[in-house]
Design a protein around this motif. Structure first.
Motif, PDB file in Angstrom:
ATOM      1  N   UNK A  30      37.573  35.331  47.708  1.00  0.00           N
ATOM      2  CA  UNK A  30      37.001  34.142  47.100  1.00  0.00           C
ATOM      3  C   UNK A  30      38.004  33.485  46.159  1.00  0.00           C
ATOM      4  N   UNK A  31      37.843  32.195  45.938  1.00  0.00           N
ATOM      5  CA  UNK A  31      38.723  31.487  45.015  1.00  0.00           C
ATOM      6  C   UNK A  31      38.372  31.880  43.580  1.00  0.00           C
ATOM      7  N   UNK A  32      39.332  31.742  42.697  1.00  0.00           N
ATOM      8  CA  UNK A  32      39.031  31.925  41.277  1.00  0.00           C
ATOM      9  C   UNK A  32      39.349  33.314  40.751  1.00  0.00           C
ATOM     10  N   UNK A  33      39.559  34.281  41.636  1.00  0.00           N
ATOM     11  CA  UNK A  33      39.907  35.602  41.121  1.00  0.00           C
ATOM     12  C   UNK A  33      41.417  35.686  40.924  1.00  0.00           C
ATOM     13  N   UNK A  34      41.836  36.361  39.892  1.00  0.00           N
ATOM     14  CA  UNK A  34      43.262  36.466  39.574  1.00  0.00           C
ATOM     15  C   UNK A  34      43.785  37.860  39.898  1.00  0.00           C
ATOM     16  N   UNK A  35      43.233  38.864  39.180  1.00  0.00           N
ATOM     17  CA  UNK A  35      43.707  40.241  39.392  1.00  0.00           C
ATOM     18  C   UNK A  35      43.360  40.731  40.787  1.00  0.00           C
TER      19      UNK A  35
END
Lengths: 616, 321
Positions: free
Chosen positions: A193-198
């Protein structure tokens, strides 16, 4: 020092595996020169003790007197000392044991998920099994670990009695078992999904491919770090406001700067991957599904703080993560991303992988130092702090796995930008391990400041009626339904007397047996105390006994005297224990008592219909 | 000590009073040297003047400004401007609880007079944890990470059978508080023999040889330095053990005679502990520049010939020798 050994001799196989484990570091004895590397030379390699014990245990299934003697001779360590180290760890046996042992998790989440059925089936079929504290597979509960002599260990989760029985009889091997973990969505539902960094690469890349890692932004952060130079990397980390994610929340930039500027050399880096807090599994998921990320982050940390060697201490109960990391280290070495000239940039960095052997306490940073050095994993008194006198007495920076992954993000978006994410002093995003009575358990990444309610909604909501949330794990505390709007920040947790700890969000419904859970937590600390200091060694025993009386409805004296006793114990453990284990051992029990979560068991005289609420 | 280096003095405040103490000393050394009567009576169990502090027992904790938890004063070095408090309620609480937890789980009846006095003065109540559990014979074989869940009706203890496997000393681990002193004396602090080490974990931690082998099979050289540092009578000479068991141990009648060991040319000071005309134990003073309180097998146990006269009846035990 002269060694005096018993007459027990090692078998050829035992001798072989010890020699292999020590090869490269110590000269292998020959017929002409039985023990070439002796004295100081051998004793200077005492840090090979744990790997040598692992090698024997992995091959033979137990540490025999002959094997122990041979290790003692090779490393010039007294046999009593080796025995003291071997008996410290739960995964080692110094008595003959079956070649196949099943460790069945009987901790909170797995018990809720029916782990008992697996144990019952194994008992009925006469399989050698042992109860285990949390195996860190809570999103797939119930879980088991197969510890095998002569073949690689593997985990099974979710475990069913039928599947475990097949494996226990040799019907499954590690490669097959590992495939069950292929579905990343099951561990990290946000993956892709979009928006996750780690979690950005989790489930997106092939964890065994360096090229795939690079195609998804891998090693851009290290290039950026080299552009900046060590001191500006530290400045970025300091500007980011990043705090340690292992539980203590110490500012990472301050820690790095302390080691980088320490005049004594060499400096050491340690990645603490001994994730053992019950209910925690985030580091495992990161290492299994994005292993190169950790290698890169460690390289950056080593580069910034002037370390040429980094030790990666991984939990012994994580066979798949160990395999993934091991493979990643080998590939990175081969491709010049580790070694004497990293990426041709003229600095050296190597990673030594060390496996724990079943000791929660080794996640405490000074206990971890002792464990790596080949001593019992007993915490050291502080000061001196590891940044002054750590591994082998040298300045040492110790970071948790999740903390290091954040460094990649900081270098990509810049420290100040990173500091804008989150809330207040809690900057960046945080991984939470959501498990228990929840629709979609797993690792979730949210910005600091997200409310607990929102996180639970993100995970699909509670299954059943919410009773409480255990926040922070066994060393944490409970949060009640009216407090669900608390922001998940360090300050927000402190305000309601809780802690985020290692990011455990263990959801309990009204069906959960709170008394049983508290007893399991008390038993956990009683087992995992290193035994060094009196407040923790005896205090955890007395706490468990008092809790047993309370939950049985058989207090000594009255409920009130028992509560006074528990509070007396809590205070001495918090005030006078050597390390954080003792300081936090009474936390969950005290939290439950303060919130009125512990109720008296139904009286046998009243048909079990009434419950008495306990007020502190 | 006469030849020690001259050290800068630092100023610390203890309970509101400023003290000037040498840099590098521990808080405990400062309390012993310049503290008032109460401060100088700081309880210690795992500390000894001739051993490196292990700070495991935590009975000597004090409050230090800026430190969230209490700190063990036996190991913490003084720093200029340090604020130390030895008498807040939480310090007294921790000391009482440490003594109480030990007294409820270990047989302290042979611990020294200081320990008995501290137990009384800190108001220790070991009975409140319930009646002690029956002695266990499996303590040497408990596996790390596993224990039987208690029901709380009895209080867990370390009670277990006495180990008598040689003619010189006994190991009575029902009295062991895990102060690590014997391990230190056997290892890096004195003897460098490493015959014993801490084994196991949590409450099941114990002092052991490899695979619990008997002392004659271990690396033990019978220097007895472990006996010399044991604070609770867990380690003692067979002679003392036999006299105690037969009810003939009589510390009130004991005299101590200082002499010099005649076995070799080192010149170790000996203290002969004599009861009723019989040498019962031999020790050496911990502040002696040569021995630092430690001896060898000859000095500690080689005295039998003094009283091994032919055809004489031992007036003390009544048995012919």
């Amino acid at each position: 020092m002269d060694l005096r050994l018993s007459s027990a001799e090692p078998t050829a196989a035992e001798q072989d595996v010890v020699d292999t484990a020590l090869s490269g570091m110590l000269a292998t004895p020959t017929d002409n020169q039985p023990f070439t590397d002796t004295g100081h030379n051998a004793r200077g390699r005492r840090h090979l003790l744990l790997p040598a014990l692992h090698a024997v245990s992995d091959t033979v299934g137990w540490i025999s007197p002959g094997a122990l003697n041979y290790i003692a001779r090779r490393l010039s360590v007294a046999p009593a000392d080796v025995y003291g180290v071997a008996t410290f760890y739960a995964l080692f046996s110094t008595e003959p044991r079956a070649a196949r042992v099943v460790h069945v998790c009987d901790d909170i989440v797995c018990s809720l998920a029916g782990g008992k059925a697996v144990a019952t089936a194994l008992t009925a079929e006469n399989v050698c099994w042992l109860p285990s504290p949390c195996l860190g597979l809570c999103e797939r509960a119930p879980a088991v670990l197969h510890q095998l002599a002569g073949e690689p260990d593997f985990s099974q989760a979710p475990a069913t009695p039928a599947k475990v029985l097949v494996a226990a009889r040799g019907g499954t091997d590690a490669a097959t078992a590992d495939q069950e973990f292929a579905n990343a969505r099951m561990s990290a539902p946000q993956s892709g999904r979009a928006g996750v960094r780690l979690l950005g690469r989790i489930g997106v890349i092939d964890p065994t491919s360096l090229d795939d890692y690079r195609a998804h932004g891998g090693y851009a952060a290290l290039r950026r770090a080299i552009q900046l130079g060590p001191s500006r990397v530290i400045a970025e980390v300091r500007d980011s406001g990043l705090t340690g994610r292992g539980g203590a929340a110490f500012p990472t930039g301050v820690k790095w700067n302390g080691v980088a500027t320490a005049p004594q050399r060499p400096h050491y880096l340690i990645c603490n991957a001994d994730e053992s807090e019950p209910g925690t599994f985030k580091d495992r998921v990161l290492m299994e599904l994005d292993p190169f990320g950790l290698i890169e982050a460690m390289t950056i940390a080593g580069y910034a703080t002037g370390c040429e060697v980094g030790y990666l201490y991984i939990r012994g109960e994580y066979p798949l993560a160990t395999r993934r990391i091991q493979a990643a280290i080998e590939i990175a070495c081969r491709r010049g991303y580790l070694g004497s000239d990293v990426m041709g940039e003229g600095f050296a960095f190597d990673i030594e992988l060390r496996r724990g052997a079943g000791a929660y306490i080794c996640g405490e940073e000074t206990a971890l130092l002792n464990s790596i050095e080949g001593y019992r994993g007993e915490p050291r008194n502080k000061p001196p702090f590891p940044s002054v006198s750590g591994l082998f007495g040298k300045p040492t920076v110790i970071n948790n796995v999740e903390t290091l992954y954040n460094v990649l993000e900081i270098l990509q978006i810049g420290g100040p930008h990173f500091a804008e994410i989150g809330a207040g002093r809690s900057t960046g995003t945080r991984l939470f391990c959501v498990s228990g009575a929840i629709a979609v358990p797993g690792v979730y990444e949210v910005a600091f400041g997200t409310t607990l309610r929102k996180l639970i909604e993100l995970a699909g909501g509670v299954t059943g009626e919410l009773r409480a949330v255990l926040l922070g794990g066994a060393a944490g505390g409970f949060v009640l339904p009216p407090q669900l709007d608390m922001p998940l920040t360090l300050e927000g947790a402190r305000e309601i007397g809780a802690t985020l700890g290692s990011g455990v969000v263990l959801v309990l419904s009204t069906a959960a047996d709170i008394a049983g859970i508290l007893r399991r937590i008390a038993a956990f600390f009683r087992d995992e105390s290193c035994g060094q200091c009196v407040p923790c060694r005896v205090g955890t025993v007395r706490q468990e006994e008092a809790l047993a009386r309370l939950t049985r409805g058989a207090p000594r004296g009255s409920w009130e005297t028992e509560l006074v006793l528990l509070s007396d114990l809590a205070q001495v453990m918090q005030d006078a224990s050597i390390c954080g284990l003792g300081h936090t051992a009474p936390a969950a029990v005290q939290s439950a008592l303060a919130l009125g979560l512990l109720t008296a068991p139904p009286s046998p005289l009243s048909n079990g219909s009434t419950t008495v609420k306990v007020r502190p | 000590m006469l030849l020690s280096t001259i050290r800068r003095l630092v100023t610390i405040t203890v309970d509101g009073r400023e003290l000037r103490v040498p840099d590098g000393s521990t808080i405990l050394q400062a309390l012993y040297a310049v503290g008032d009567t109460t401060q100088a009576d700081t309880p210690v169990l795992c500390w000894a003047p001739n051993l490196t502090p292990v700070n495991a027992c935590r009975v000597c904790v004090v409050e230090v400004e800026g430190s969230r938890a209490l700190v063990p004063c036996c190991a913490r070095k003084v720093e200029d401007g340090m604020q130390v408090r030895t008498n807040p309620e939480r310090v007294r609480h921790s000391r009482r609880m440490v003594l109480e937890l030990l007294a409820s789980s270990v047989d302290l009846s042979q611990a020294g007079g200081d320990v008995q006095r501290w137990i009384a003065s800190y108001g220790v109540d070991p009975q409140r944890y319930g009646p002690p559990v029956a002695p266990a014979d499996d303590r040497d074989h408990r596996h790390a990470g596993h224990h039987h869940y208690p029901d709380g009706s009895t209080a867990e203890t370390v009670a277990q059978p006495v180990k008598i496997d040689n003619e010189l000393y006994v190991r009575d681990y029902s009295r062991c508080i895990m102060c690590y002193k014997c391990v230190k004396a056997c290892g890096t602090d004195a003897q460098f023999t490493f015959a014993i080490a801490a084994a196991g974990r949590s409450f099941d931690i114990r002092i052991a040889t490899e695979y619990n082998s008997e002392l004659p099979e271990s690396a033990c050289v019978y220097c007895g330095n472990c006996i010399g540092v044991c604070p609770t009578g867990a380690l003692k000479s067979v002679r003392e053990h036999v006299l105690r068991e037969s009810g003939q141990w009589d510390p009130a009648a004991e005299t101590v005679t200082t002499t010099i060991c005649s076995f070799c040319g080192v010149g170790c000071n000996l203290e002969l502990h004599v009861q009723h005309g019989q040498i019962v134990n031999v020790t050496s003073p911990s502040d002696h520049g040569v021995t630092h309180g430690h001896l060898c097998i000859k000095g500690r146990f080689g005295f039998q010939h003094v009283q091994n006269l032919p055809n004489q009846t031992n007036t003390h035990t009544g048995t012919p020798e």
